[in-house]
Structures are given as structure tokens and as C-alpha cells.
Design a protein around this motif. Sequence first.
Motif, PDB file in Angstrom:
ATOM      1  N   ALA A 125       0.820  -1.209   0.000  1.00 17.93           N
ATOM      2  CA  ALA A 125       0.000   0.000   0.000  1.00 17.93           C
ATOM      3  C   ALA A 125       0.854   1.259   0.000  1.00 17.93           C
ATOM      4  N   SER A 126       2.081   1.180   0.505  1.00 17.15           N
ATOM      5  CA  SER A 126       2.972   2.336   0.575  1.00 17.15           C
ATOM      6  C   SER A 126       4.394   1.901   0.262  1.00 17.15           C
ATOM      7  N   ASP A 127       5.193   2.826  -0.242  1.00 18.74           N
ATOM      8  CA  ASP A 127       6.599   2.555  -0.542  1.00 18.74           C
ATOM      9  C   ASP A 127       7.539   3.145   0.514  1.00 18.74           C
ATOM     10  N   THR A 128       7.008   3.935   1.433  1.00 19.69           N
ATOM     11  CA  THR A 128       7.844   4.726   2.335  1.00 19.69           C
ATOM     12  C   THR A 128       7.818   4.194   3.763  1.00 19.69           C
ATOM     13  N   PHE A 129       9.003   4.133   4.364  1.00 19.11           N
ATOM     14  CA  PHE A 129       9.078   3.778   5.777  1.00 19.11           C
ATOM     15  C   PHE A 129      10.034   4.742   6.479  1.00 19.11           C
ATOM     16  N   ILE A 130       9.801   4.953   7.772  1.00 15.46           N
ATOM     17  CA  ILE A 130      10.624   5.862   8.576  1.00 15.46           C
ATOM     18  C   ILE A 130      11.403   5.030   9.590  1.00 15.46           C
ATOM     19  N   SER A 131      12.733   5.226   9.600  1.00 11.45           N
ATOM     20  CA  SER A 131      13.610   4.460  10.477  1.00 11.45           C
ATOM     21  C   SER A 131      14.380   5.390  11.415  1.00 11.45           C
ATOM     22  N   THR A 132      15.053   4.797  12.397  1.00 17.01           N
ATOM     23  CA  THR A 132      15.834   5.578  13.348  1.00 17.01           C
ATOM     24  C   THR A 132      17.010   6.266  12.677  1.00 17.01           C
ATOM     25  N   HIS A 133      17.824   5.483  11.935  1.00 10.77           N
ATOM     26  CA  HIS A 133      18.939   6.092  11.210  1.00 10.77           C
ATOM     27  C   HIS A 133      19.062   5.460   9.830  1.00 10.77           C
ATOM     28  N   ALA A 134      19.726   6.160   8.941  1.00  9.03           N
ATOM     29  CA  ALA A 134      19.717   5.801   7.516  1.00  9.03           C
ATOM     30  C   ALA A 134      20.598   4.600   7.217  1.00  9.03           C
ATOM     31  N   ALA A 135      20.187   3.432   7.729  1.00 10.61           N
ATOM     32  CA  ALA A 135      20.957   2.207   7.520  1.00 10.61           C
ATOM     33  C   ALA A 135      20.421   1.366   6.372  1.00 10.61           C
TER      34      ALA A 135
END
Length: 336
Positions: free
Chosen positions: A224-234
Motif C-alpha cells: 500500500a505504501s513505498d515509504t518507511f521511517i527508520s531511526t537512522h539511515a541504515a
Amino acid sequence: MNVRPTSPRSARSARITTGAIAALAALGLLSLTACSSETDGKNSEGKLKVVASFYPLEFLAKEIGGDHVSVSALTKPGVEPHDLELTPKQTASLDEAGAVVYLKGLQPGVDKAIKQSSAKHVVDAASLTELEEHGDEVDGHQHGSEDKHAAEDEHEGHEHKHEGGDPHIWLDPVKYAEVAKGVAKALAEADPDHKADFEKNAEALAHKLDGLHKKFETGLKNRASDTFISTHAAFGYLAERYGLTEEAVNGLDPESEPSAARMKELHEVAEKHHVSTIFFETLADPKTAKTLASDLKLKTDVLDPLEGITDKSKGDDYFEVMESNLAALRKALGTK
């Protein structure tokens, strides 16, 4: 000329002295033998001593080396690897190792120690695959993999990139397999007698990694979505491999602090892309991620960058944790 007879006490002293000299000579010989075994890069059992900088490379060395290697890691379980400072004993272990496996650009302390060491067989995992730029910081804002180029065009001349590129190559199974083959070659150079076994084990591992890649490829379809939010850009490599967009609270350094402008931007990203979950990780402080989730009334979950395995990890090894990551992403992105 009169010769005085040797007294029993004198004779006994002579025997003791002779015995002491023989013992010391034996100890000296043993010491030389020990020194020899310490400098040939193998332990007392004849196994190649391999020093790995942190968990993903420790895992590769053990899987590829099998029974022919004795592997130690510089980064202990539960320790955040980016800011690792080595002890004198750990630094000395580099000189005694038959092979050293590290990832240049991830741990400055390790990079410095390796540069100063006399280790003969050193392999930089970053040289075994192509590094890319992810999670760039432009004028104080962190940008995900999808909008990176647009941000660079808009702010040309103001980019601040992680030196050498994004080091988190192990989170892409395809790149990790490339690194595995390079590690096998390095171990074979250090221990030619077991070259065939190292190559065989690396091929088996690459086959398993290809299976993991296909699971991600299939499992992340129909989302349903392509975007996720994480703690750091790993997760830039993983995102790029499977057509996703990672938006990180922090940059490539998990200990960096996001600006107020970045937090506002993440609110907008979450609303625009229907983000349902804010991901945090086991080794870094989850406070900011959990605060953001609370502000947005979103769920939280773990997306593990696999920089170390602890009791809190959702799995006992690389494959188990990666499959846990896949399940978490599927749930967060609304796959069918």
C-alpha cells in the motif's frame, strides 16, 4: 699438588645448577615455539585466527571459514559499532591474526588501528562491492534514497556526504553475497590449504542469500505504501534494491540529533505517504523515534540494522533477523 675431594653438598649444588640451566633452556625453547605459533596466524589447534570488526563480518568469516578458522569480533554484543574504541589487547590481536576482515568508513577507531598494524592479510569489505550514497544530509535536512538527487540539484554545492559512501552493504542480500565471495578469496590467500572449502562454503552462503533476496522481492510486492521511517539511515541499499524509500530520523550516524526542521518534515512525509509505523532499533536510543510516533499517533516496531546480535534481537543470526525485518516491513507497508 693436592686436589680437594668434592663434597656431597657441592656435587648436589652442581647437579641443581645443571638441572636449572636445562629447565631454563627448555622454557626458552617453549617460549620461542609459542612466539612462532603466535606469529604464523594460527592458534594451537592449527586454525586460522580471523579478527572481524563487527557482527556482519564475523558471521561471514564463521560461515565461510567453517572448522578451519577461529573467529573473534572487535565489537562485542550490545555495543554500538560506529564509535567503537579498541583496547590495547584488541589492537594487539590484529598483529597476531592470520586474517583481518573489516569495513572501512564504518568504525574510525578500527580503521586507524588496522592502518597501524602489521597484519599481512587484511580485507576491506567496502572494496568487495560498489558503495553508493544514501541518507545524505543537505543543509541540516536528512533525505531518503528517493529524493536524494532532487535535494542535491536544489542545493548544489552544499552537500555533506558520509566519506566513502553508505557502508551498510550487508543489509542488501545481493551485495552481501558479493562481499562473501571476496572474503572467501582473502581467507584462501591466508590459508591456501583450505581454499576449496572456503570457496564451497561461500557458494553455499551466496545461494542462501539469493533465496533471502527472492523472499524480499516477492514479499514486498502489492504494497500500500513505498515509504518507511527508520531511526537512522541504515537501509538505503535495501530500499533501493526493492523499490522503497527510507526516511530516517537521523543520518548515517545513529547518534546524530535531528533538527526541528527535519522533525517537521517527517510529520509531512508520514501524512503524505500514509506511513503507519515508525521503526526503531535495538542498539540505538529509541527515544526520538518513539516520540515521533507518539506525536503522529503511529505504531512502532523494530527494524534491525544487524550491527550486532543481543538478547533483544528478533533472531539468533543474520538470516533470522533479516526475515524478521521482512515481516516488519510487510506489515508496515500494507502488503497483501
